[in-house]
Design a protein around this motif. Structure first.
Motif, PDB file in Angstrom:
ATOM      1  N   THR A 152      46.679  35.666  34.001  1.00 63.04           N
ATOM      2  CA  THR A 152      46.946  35.972  35.400  1.00 63.04           C
ATOM      3  C   THR A 152      48.570  36.118  35.514  1.00 63.04           C
ATOM      4  O   THR A 152      49.440  35.614  34.489  1.00 63.04           O
ATOM      5  CB  THR A 152      46.491  34.738  36.120  1.00 63.04           C
ATOM      6  N   ASP A 157      45.995  44.293  43.233  1.00 65.93           N
ATOM      7  CA  ASP A 157      45.315  43.181  42.425  1.00 65.93           C
ATOM      8  C   ASP A 157      46.118  42.213  42.120  1.00 65.93           C
ATOM      9  O   ASP A 157      46.225  40.832  42.329  1.00 65.93           O
ATOM     10  CB  ASP A 157      44.340  43.769  41.367  1.00 65.93           C
ATOM     11  N   VAL A 158      47.344  42.632  41.462  1.00 65.74           N
ATOM     12  CA  VAL A 158      48.363  41.953  41.329  1.00 65.74           C
ATOM     13  C   VAL A 158      48.769  41.234  42.329  1.00 65.74           C
ATOM     14  O   VAL A 158      49.130  39.983  42.126  1.00 65.74           O
ATOM     15  CB  VAL A 158      49.477  42.396  40.147  1.00 65.74           C
ATOM     16  N   ARG A 195      48.998  43.774  30.872  1.00 58.58           N
ATOM     17  CA  ARG A 195      48.237  43.624  32.155  1.00 58.58           C
ATOM     18  C   ARG A 195      48.011  44.773  32.952  1.00 58.58           C
ATOM     19  O   ARG A 195      47.129  44.936  33.674  1.00 58.58           O
ATOM     20  CB  ARG A 195      48.744  42.152  32.959  1.00 58.58           C
ATOM     21  N   THR A 220      47.577  40.231  45.040  1.00 58.42           N
ATOM     22  CA  THR A 220      46.758  39.300  45.462  1.00 58.42           C
ATOM     23  C   THR A 220      46.639  37.845  44.569  1.00 58.42           C
ATOM     24  O   THR A 220      46.623  36.911  45.059  1.00 58.42           O
ATOM     25  CB  THR A 220      45.087  39.983  45.435  1.00 58.42           C
ATOM     26  N   GLU A 221      46.905  38.219  43.434  1.00 58.34           N
ATOM     27  CA  GLU A 221      46.981  37.081  42.336  1.00 58.34           C
ATOM     28  C   GLU A 221      48.176  36.510  42.605  1.00 58.34           C
ATOM     29  O   GLU A 221      48.098  35.067  42.533  1.00 58.34           O
ATOM     30  CB  GLU A 221      46.816  37.759  40.936  1.00 58.34           C
ATOM     31  N   LEU A 222      49.212  37.053  42.791  1.00 57.09           N
ATOM     32  CA  LEU A 222      50.428  36.434  43.162  1.00 57.09           C
ATOM     33  C   LEU A 222      50.414  35.445  44.413  1.00 57.09           C
ATOM     34  O   LEU A 222      50.818  34.445  44.247  1.00 57.09           O
ATOM     35  CB  LEU A 222      51.639  37.339  43.283  1.00 57.09           C
ATOM     36  N   ARG A 223      49.919  35.997  45.374  1.00 55.21           N
ATOM     37  CA  ARG A 223      49.590  35.163  46.508  1.00 55.21           C
ATOM     38  C   ARG A 223      48.867  33.927  46.470  1.00 55.21           C
ATOM     39  O   ARG A 223      49.110  33.093  46.776  1.00 55.21           O
ATOM     40  CB  ARG A 223      48.804  36.102  47.741  1.00 55.21           C
ATOM     41  N   GLN A 224      47.747  34.138  45.544  1.00 55.97           N
ATOM     42  CA  GLN A 224      46.660  33.153  45.068  1.00 55.97           C
ATOM     43  C   GLN A 224      47.542  32.124  44.277  1.00 55.97           C
ATOM     44  O   GLN A 224      47.263  30.837  44.443  1.00 55.97           O
ATOM     45  CB  GLN A 224      45.625  33.536  44.564  1.00 55.97           C
ATOM     46  N   ASP A 225      48.622  32.384  43.783  1.00 54.08           N
ATOM     47  CA  ASP A 225      49.388  31.580  42.694  1.00 54.08           C
ATOM     48  C   ASP A 225      50.295  30.891  43.866  1.00 54.08           C
ATOM     49  O   ASP A 225      51.406  29.999  43.184  1.00 54.08           O
ATOM     50  CB  ASP A 225      49.945  32.066  41.644  1.00 54.08           C
ATOM     51  N   GLN A 228      51.312  34.372  36.895  1.00 56.04           N
ATOM     52  CA  GLN A 228      51.791  33.023  37.623  1.00 56.04           C
ATOM     53  C   GLN A 228      53.105  32.968  37.991  1.00 56.04           C
ATOM     54  O   GLN A 228      54.090  33.672  37.622  1.00 56.04           O
ATOM     55  CB  GLN A 228      51.348  31.924  36.313  1.00 56.04           C
TER      56      GLN A 228
END
Lengths: 316, 414
Positions: free
Chosen positions: A2, A184-185, A130, A187-192, A4
């Motif tokens: 992921t 997608d990346v 990634r 979105t991952e960053l936002r979730q982190d 981070q």
């Protein structure tokens, strides 16, 4: 793997806090009293017509340009060289050293953000994997296509695990597959918990990704709110419905247009959707679909800044 | 300002600039080209020397026909032997038979006119003058004066003047004799030339690098990570180091070529380093000069839009750097002149001028201190103003700012 985010300066929720920013070039006030805030884990769409002052504002919050007035706080602290290292930036006018190898270039840009050479090299290889570009790690930038170059620039933006990311037209020049990959990346960053501010002319991207939208025109903020609230505020007077028949008379309504199965009915001032729906049901109409037409961001944009502006590249 | 962070980031930029410059084919070619050209020149010179020494016989016989009957002695003149002939036909025959190398005819009216006729074979192609007028002159003088005057008088006729000088101070007392060390003078002149070359190469790389970064649009990415001053410092250090490596390699190859030249029949002065104080002063001016002109080149790189445009206007910076070399002769003959003092105090002409004057020992401590202070002040001001230009114009693509616009930027710093 992921993507981070790194350590943060303070535990507060506000990542970017800009107050009363002013910038004058010659005799023109390019940015006037602009204030904005971006929270951790929030995506803010930064929109405006060409020459509105978006890039100048972005450059000031990155310390590339000095404001004439106003303040910028990053992660709770006044903007400084240290806080600059916590920001990842993908500018609209972007380029790379064409003669350098991909991993070497990423490692160099990571080191400029405070990483060790070994750490930056390892992270560069992880990111390339990634982004599906592992096979290109040892190649020179000059061997890359424009789209791959875009992805490398995006990798350079996030290589140091920034707490804040600023993206200026991030999807331009990318094919749909790479647009999806980058989203997608993001979105991952936002979730982190990474705070994202992105500037674009593509309003559908703003609607898809943003929690909040900020619009500026002629250097001034004309809109700054959560996307849902904006849509509610600019909700129109139109109703969209799919019904088995349309009664000839409906109290509180005006023009009716039909587009296939969908009727678009304009409400008169003072009328409410509930009142119209009740009349339809009372008249025995079978209602398959009934909704208040929400405006698209592009409509709101045109409404606020006028239709005379071209939605093209920004040159400020 | 966080100096640790500044130096760290500038160091990273410097290492990258150094590495990428050393890796450039153009840099390697340029670095190799100068020594190769020097080597070709030295080898050519040595070959020419060898051919010339082969072509000149160590011992020579010169025939002559004396119609005045006055020249009948002093036949041996070093390696040359003069051989008299009774008539021209016999002498010409001897010349054609290679019994003699040259032939002169001294006519009957020689004392009135001084004319001597040289008889030569017909020559085809390039004519090389092999006549021995110096030896002939000695032969004639010796014969004319022998027995009439003393040996010393003959010697004075041969060489009337051996000039010696005595310098006196304002009280009339002799100035301490301190002969100029030719090798040291050459060292400082060489250092002055190196300053000019460094400016043209290293500062040229700064221009080239900045223009490339502007043209390929990576500048904004860099400026989101480093400040303009960190970027400028990094470039000055990295590209300065590349330029220094280049000139050191040239200097080493220059010494090697001199040694190669010394292996021939050339008399070279002994190669020694100058005393420490002038040496340190010279090196200080070298680095101050590079810092000043490198920063000026960086400013040019910030405001120009392409490599072509920047190289066209870089003469603005190069001009004052090389200007003192036009005044070498007056400065060597009068190193204390007003011109030399003024050029030493103007920061843009100081590096090269001061080096000349240090070599001549013609610069006092007060003047030296004032010159260096002015240079340091100018460097500080130049760095400050260049930072302002960097901040505003590095991200301006395709348009060069006007003079008034730049003036406003320099004044406001925004």
């Amino acid at each position: 793997m992921t993507v981070q985010s790194g350590s943060v300066f303070s535990s507060g929720t506000i990542a970017i806090e800009v107050q009363g920013l002013w910038k004058r070039f010659g005799d023109k006030d390019v940015v006037q009293d602009v204030s904005l805030s971006v929270e951790r884990g929030q995506v803010v769409g930064f929109v405006g017509p060409n020459g509105a002052g978006k890039t100048t504002t972005i450059r000031m919050l990155l310390d590339i340009l000095k404001p004439d007035r106003g303040s910028v706080h990053i992660l709770g602290n006044q903007l400084s060289a240290e806080s600059q290292d916590r920001i990842g930036y993908l500018p609209e006018e972007r380029g790379l050293y064409r003669g350098q190898k991909v991993t070497d270039l990423l490692a160099y840009l990571g080191m400029l953000k405070g990483m060790t050479k070994e750490g930056a090299s390892a992270r560069a290889n992880d990111l390339l994997e990634r982004l599906g570009m592992g096979e290109h790690a040892g190649k020179k930038i000059s061997e890359m296509s424009r789209g791959l170059g875009q992805l490398i620039q995006f990798a350079a933006t996030i290589i140091h695990r920034p707490s804040i990311i600023v993206l200026d037209e991030p999807f331009s020049g990318l094919d749909p597959i790479n647009v999806r990959l980058m989203k997608d990346v993001i979105t991952e960053l936002r979730q982190d918990g990474v705070a994202l501010l992105f500037s674009t002319h593509q309003m559908e991207q703003v609607e898809e990704l943003s929690d909040k939208v900020m619009m500026i025109n002629r250097g001034r903020v004309v809109l700054d709110d959560r996307l849902a609230d904006i849509k509610r505020r600019y909700r129109g007077d139109a109703l969209k419905m799919v019904v088995d028949f349309m009664p000839e008379e409906l109290d509180g309504t005006g023009d009716v247009h039909r587009d296939g199965d969908v009727y678009e009915v304009r409400m008169l001032p003072g009328a409410t959707p509930e009142h119209v729906l009740r009349q339809l049901l009372d008249k025995g109409v079978a209602v398959e679909r009934f909704e208040v037409a929400t405006p698209r961001m592009e409509d709101i944009f045109l409404m606020l800044v006028g239709s005379g502006h071209e939605l093209g590249a920004d040159h400020e | 300002m966080n100096w640790g962070l500044t130096m760290n980031k500038s160091g990273i930029v410097a290492r990258r600039e150094l590495g990428s410059t050393l890796g450039r084919t153009s840099f390697r070619l340029m670095t190799a080209l100068i020594p190769v050209l020097g080597l070709v020149a030295v080898i050519g010179f040595l070959v020419f020397q060898a051919v010339r020494s082969e072509g000149a016989p160590e011992e020579k016989t010169i025939g002559y026909v004396d119609a005045t009957s006055s020249f009948d002695g002093a036949f041996e003149q070093g390696l040359v032997t003069f051989k008299p002939y009774g008539d021209e036909a016999a002498a010409i025959g001897a010349l054609l038979d290679d019994e003699i190398d040259q032939l002169y005819v001294i006519p009957v009216n020689y004392l009135e006119t001084g004319v001597v006729l040289e008889v030569k074979r017909e020559e085809r192609g390039l004519s090389i003058d092999t006549s021995s007028t110096t030896t002939l002159r000695r032969f004639l003088v010796d014969n004319l004066l022998e027995g009439a005057v003393s040996e010393y008088q003959i010697e004075r006729v041969r060489q009337p003047v051996v000039l010696a000088t005595l310098e006196v101070d304002e009280s009339g007392a002799p100035v301490k004799d301190d002969p100029l060390n030719v090798a040291h003078l050459a060292f400082f002149l060489g250092l002055g030339v190196l300053i000019v070359i460094s400016i043209m190469t290293s500062a040229g790389y700064i221009l080239q690098g900045l223009n490339e970064e502007k043209e390929n649009r990576i500048m904004e990415v860099l400026l989101s990570s480093v400040s303009p001053s960190q970027l400028m410092l990094g470039k000055l250090l990295g590209l300065g180091a590349a330029g220094l490596i280049q000139v050191v390699l040239w200097a080493i190859s220059g010494v090697a070529l001199l040694l190669l030249l010394g292996s021939g029949d050339i008399d070279l002065p002994e190669l020694t380093l100058p005393p420490p104080v002038p040496l340190l002063l010279g090196l200080a001016y070298f680095f101050l000069g590079y810092a000043l002109f490198g920063t000026l080149m960086a400013a040019l790189g910030a405001i120009t839009t392409s490599q072509r445009e920047s190289s066209q206007i870089s003469f603005i910076v190069i001009f004052p750097a090389v200007a003192p070399t036009w005044f070498i002769t007056p400065m060597l003959t009068n190193p204390d002149s007003t011109l030399a003092t003024v050029l030493t105090l103007i920061p843009f002409t100081a590096p090269v001028t001061a080096l000349f004057r240090i070599a001549l020992g013609a610069i006092g401590p007060l003047e030296l201190a004032l010159s260096m202070a002015l240079m340091l002040g100018t460097i500080f001001l130049t760095v400050l103003l260049t930072q302002r230009l960097f901040r505003v114009y590095l991200l301006m693509y395709g348009r060069r700012p006007g003079i008034r616009e730049m003036g406003r930027t320099l004044m406001s710093g925004r």
